[in-house]
Design a protein around this motif. Structure first.
Motif, PDB file in Angstrom:
ATOM      1  N   LEU A 242      -5.880   0.055   1.149  1.00 10.60           N
ATOM      2  CA  LEU A 242      -6.401   1.259   0.668  1.00 10.60           C
ATOM      3  C   LEU A 242      -6.641   2.133   1.989  1.00 10.60           C
ATOM      4  O   LEU A 242      -6.510   3.543   2.313  1.00 10.60           O
ATOM      5  N   PRO A 243      -7.401   1.530   2.986  1.00  9.79           N
ATOM      6  CA  PRO A 243      -7.743   2.323   4.053  1.00  9.79           C
ATOM      7  C   PRO A 243      -6.393   2.803   4.864  1.00  9.79           C
ATOM      8  O   PRO A 243      -6.617   3.856   5.539  1.00  9.79           O
ATOM      9  N   ARG A 244      -5.344   2.220   4.848  1.00 10.96           N
ATOM     10  CA  ARG A 244      -4.258   2.709   5.628  1.00 10.96           C
ATOM     11  C   ARG A 244      -3.499   3.732   4.633  1.00 10.96           C
ATOM     12  O   ARG A 244      -3.100   4.860   5.154  1.00 10.96           O
ATOM     13  N   LEU A 245      -3.703   3.750   3.633  1.00 10.97           N
ATOM     14  CA  LEU A 245      -3.125   4.947   2.586  1.00 10.97           C
ATOM     15  C   LEU A 245      -3.922   6.246   3.021  1.00 10.97           C
ATOM     16  O   LEU A 245      -3.558   7.299   3.199  1.00 10.97           O
ATOM     17  N   LEU A 246      -5.305   5.803   3.055  1.00  8.47           N
ATOM     18  CA  LEU A 246      -6.280   6.944   2.902  1.00  8.47           C
ATOM     19  C   LEU A 246      -6.131   7.639   4.300  1.00  8.47           C
ATOM     20  O   LEU A 246      -6.211   8.726   4.739  1.00  8.47           O
ATOM     21  N   ALA A 247      -5.856   6.822   5.521  1.00  7.37           N
ATOM     22  CA  ALA A 247      -5.575   7.360   6.843  1.00  7.37           C
ATOM     23  C   ALA A 247      -4.469   8.249   6.888  1.00  7.37           C
ATOM     24  O   ALA A 247      -4.202   9.282   7.421  1.00  7.37           O
ATOM     25  N   ASN A 248      -3.362   7.823   6.125  1.00  3.27           N
ATOM     26  CA  ASN A 248      -2.212   8.547   6.074  1.00  3.27           C
ATOM     27  C   ASN A 248      -2.283   9.621   5.282  1.00  3.27           C
ATOM     28  O   ASN A 248      -1.475  10.833   5.594  1.00  3.27           O
ATOM     29  N   LEU A 249      -2.969   9.686   4.428  1.00  2.00           N
ATOM     30  CA  LEU A 249      -3.222  11.003   3.470  1.00  2.00           C
ATOM     31  C   LEU A 249      -3.971  11.835   4.291  1.00  2.00           C
ATOM     32  O   LEU A 249      -3.431  13.175   4.419  1.00  2.00           O
ATOM     33  N   ARG A 250      -4.833  11.444   5.290  1.00  4.73           N
ATOM     34  CA  ARG A 250      -5.637  12.311   5.939  1.00  4.73           C
ATOM     35  C   ARG A 250      -4.859  12.998   7.202  1.00  4.73           C
ATOM     36  O   ARG A 250      -4.751  14.139   7.332  1.00  4.73           O
ATOM     37  N   ARG A 251      -4.199  12.114   7.638  1.00  3.68           N
ATOM     38  CA  ARG A 251      -3.102  12.526   8.848  1.00  3.68           C
ATOM     39  C   ARG A 251      -2.255  13.737   8.226  1.00  3.68           C
ATOM     40  O   ARG A 251      -1.904  14.586   9.237  1.00  3.68           O
ATOM     41  N   ASN A 252      -1.561  13.621   6.842  1.00  3.33           N
ATOM     42  CA  ASN A 252      -0.913  14.554   6.473  1.00  3.33           C
ATOM     43  C   ASN A 252      -1.640  15.845   5.661  1.00  3.33           C
ATOM     44  O   ASN A 252      -1.158  16.620   5.001  1.00  3.33           O
ATOM     45  N   ASP A 253      -3.167  16.026   5.999  1.00  5.33           N
ATOM     46  CA  ASP A 253      -3.994  16.865   5.245  1.00  5.33           C
ATOM     47  C   ASP A 253      -3.795  16.979   3.747  1.00  5.33           C
ATOM     48  O   ASP A 253      -3.688  18.085   3.010  1.00  5.33           O
ATOM     49  N   VAL A 254      -3.539  15.744   3.223  1.00 10.41           N
ATOM     50  CA  VAL A 254      -3.609  15.488   1.717  1.00 10.41           C
ATOM     51  C   VAL A 254      -5.095  15.001   1.213  1.00 10.41           C
ATOM     52  O   VAL A 254      -5.305  13.916   1.563  1.00 10.41           O
ATOM     53  N   ALA A 255      -5.948  15.782   0.546  1.00 14.96           N
ATOM     54  CA  ALA A 255      -6.963  15.432   0.284  1.00 14.96           C
ATOM     55  C   ALA A 255      -6.908  14.420  -1.026  1.00 14.96           C
ATOM     56  O   ALA A 255      -5.973  14.856  -2.172  1.00 14.96           O
ATOM     57  N   LEU A 256      -7.302  13.336  -0.959  1.00 15.61           N
ATOM     58  CA  LEU A 256      -7.117  12.371  -2.170  1.00 15.61           C
ATOM     59  C   LEU A 256      -7.563  13.129  -3.599  1.00 15.61           C
ATOM     60  O   LEU A 256      -6.970  12.796  -4.420  1.00 15.61           O
ATOM     61  N   GLU A 257      -8.547  13.755  -3.475  1.00 19.46           N
ATOM     62  CA  GLU A 257      -9.276  14.318  -4.826  1.00 19.46           C
ATOM     63  C   GLU A 257      -7.988  15.327  -5.344  1.00 19.46           C
ATOM     64  O   GLU A 257      -8.203  15.599  -6.639  1.00 19.46           O
ATOM     65  N   THR A 258      -7.153  15.799  -4.636  1.00 19.70           N
ATOM     66  CA  THR A 258      -6.013  16.642  -5.188  1.00 19.70           C
ATOM     67  C   THR A 258      -4.924  16.288  -5.745  1.00 19.70           C
ATOM     68  O   THR A 258      -4.010  16.634  -6.549  1.00 19.70           O
ATOM     69  N   VAL A 259      -4.969  14.596  -5.276  1.00 20.12           N
ATOM     70  CA  VAL A 259      -3.705  13.934  -6.207  1.00 20.12           C
ATOM     71  C   VAL A 259      -4.365  13.272  -7.410  1.00 20.12           C
ATOM     72  O   VAL A 259      -5.182  12.366  -7.337  1.00 20.12           O
ATOM     73  N   ARG A 260      -3.854  14.008  -8.490  1.00 20.27           N
ATOM     74  CA  ARG A 260      -4.328  13.417  -9.641  1.00 20.27           C
ATOM     75  C   ARG A 260      -3.661  12.458 -10.392  1.00 20.27           C
ATOM     76  O   ARG A 260      -4.365  11.476 -11.225  1.00 20.27           O
ATOM     77  N   HIS A 261      -2.489  12.118 -10.139  1.00 19.84           N
ATOM     78  CA  HIS A 261      -1.688  11.037 -10.756  1.00 19.84           C
ATOM     79  C   HIS A 261      -1.093  10.376  -9.683  1.00 19.84           C
ATOM     80  O   HIS A 261      -0.430  10.593  -8.729  1.00 19.84           O
ATOM     81  N   LEU A 262      -0.676   9.117 -10.228  1.00 21.07           N
ATOM     82  CA  LEU A 262      -0.137   8.214  -9.518  1.00 21.07           C
ATOM     83  C   LEU A 262       1.023   7.620 -10.468  1.00 21.07           C
ATOM     84  O   LEU A 262       0.778   7.202 -11.744  1.00 21.07           O
ATOM     85  N   LEU A 263       2.365   7.450  -9.973  1.00 21.61           N
ATOM     86  CA  LEU A 263       3.452   6.806 -10.613  1.00 21.61           C
ATOM     87  C   LEU A 263       3.900   5.719 -10.024  1.00 21.61           C
ATOM     88  O   LEU A 263       3.969   5.974  -8.714  1.00 21.61           O
ATOM     89  N   ALA A 264       3.970   4.264 -10.565  1.00 25.24           N
ATOM     90  CA  ALA A 264       4.562   3.335  -9.677  1.00 25.24           C
ATOM     91  C   ALA A 264       5.958   3.312 -10.184  1.00 25.24           C
ATOM     92  O   ALA A 264       6.277   3.093 -11.472  1.00 25.24           O
ATOM     93  N   THR A 265       6.972   3.053  -9.163  1.00 22.48           N
ATOM     94  CA  THR A 265       8.212   3.017  -9.723  1.00 22.48           C
ATOM     95  C   THR A 265       8.798   1.629 -10.310  1.00 22.48           C
ATOM     96  O   THR A 265       9.704   1.487 -11.056  1.00 22.48           O
ATOM     97  N   HIS A 266       7.802   0.658  -9.759  1.00 24.20           N
ATOM     98  CA  HIS A 266       7.810  -0.819 -10.712  1.00 24.20           C
ATOM     99  C   HIS A 266       6.446  -1.689  -9.958  1.00 24.20           C
ATOM    100  O   HIS A 266       5.995  -0.890  -9.068  1.00 24.20           O
ATOM    101  N   TYR A 267       6.180  -2.544 -10.898  1.00 23.52           N
ATOM    102  CA  TYR A 267       5.142  -3.120 -10.502  1.00 23.52           C
ATOM    103  C   TYR A 267       5.229  -4.355  -9.837  1.00 23.52           C
ATOM    104  O   TYR A 267       4.712  -5.622 -10.140  1.00 23.52           O
ATOM    105  N   HIS A 268       5.732  -4.216  -8.608  1.00 23.24           N
ATOM    106  CA  HIS A 268       5.587  -5.023  -7.270  1.00 23.24           C
ATOM    107  C   HIS A 268       4.471  -4.748  -6.657  1.00 23.24           C
ATOM    108  O   HIS A 268       4.150  -3.621  -6.414  1.00 23.24           O
ATOM    109  N   PRO A 269       3.911  -5.853  -5.976  1.00 28.16           N
ATOM    110  CA  PRO A 269       2.698  -5.766  -4.967  1.00 28.16           C
ATOM    111  C   PRO A 269       2.914  -4.485  -4.219  1.00 28.16           C
ATOM    112  O   PRO A 269       1.790  -4.193  -3.653  1.00 28.16           O
TER     113      PRO A 269
END
Ligand SMILES: [Zn+2]
Length: 194
Positions: A33-60
């Protein structure tokens, strides 16, 4: 629609956004999770504005931190063809001592044939289709403009013999839907017929 790659390790994770972020496609392994949050921040994407998540498949490496993101307010879209994949991933996570399995009772449960209407409510013009081959629970997000998020669906020539026919059918389905450009789970985005 703007596509921002917030992936890490060897995988791509994509944010679809226009004025607002609309959708996150795939997330990484447990503990990242910290790596994802860092990359969101780097790209100026606020996590609160990402409302939905789709997984293309359920591999880890595509859904490993889905539950943690739900705890941070994202809603997880689970297609009817993916429910058993979620259960299988949960078994894997438990065996490997990861904390959060993915709860099945509090998601956006969608049938494939209801995906277009639901995505429209997010401001995303497209649909989600079943593209088995890499796994039975694999789906592809197809946007109206011919862009598709194909997860780990292998190029036809790279499929194991046992899966080759299923993989070929999935690509045929995507071509029939007008897909011209793919954003895979690993490797660079590319034109479909390269
Ligand atoms: Zn996979």
């Amino acid at each position: 629609m703007n596509i921002v790659n917030v992936g890490y390790g060897s995988a791509n994770y994509y944010v679809l956004r226009d004025d607002d972020a609309r959708l996150l496609v795939d997330v990484g392994m447990p503990g990242t999770l910290p790596r994802l949050l860092a990359n969101l921040r780097r790209n100026d994407v606020a996590l609160e504005t990402v409302r939905h998540l789709l997984a293309t498949h359920y591999h880890p490496d595509h859904a490993g931190i889905a539950q943690e993101l739900k705890q941070r307010g994202l809603r997880l879209i689970v297609l009817d063809v993916q429910r058993s994949g979620v259960a299988t991933l949960n078994d894997f996570l438990k065996r490997h001592g990861a904390s959060a399995g993915i709860a099945l009772h509090d998601n956006v449960d969608l049938r494939l044939d209801g995906s277009r209407a639901f995505l429209a409510t997010l401001g995303v013009a497209g649909e989600i289709v079943a593209t088995p081959g890499h796994s039975d629970d694999s789906v592809t997000l197809v946007l109206n403009d011919g862009v598709a998020f194909t997860g780990d669906l292998p190029p036809a020539g790279f499929a194991a013999e046992k899966q080759a026919a299923t993989v070929a059918q999935s690509w045929t389905r995507l071509r029939a839907l007008g897909v011209r450009h793919i954003y895979p789970g690993h490797g660079p985005a590319r034109p479909l017929d390269d």
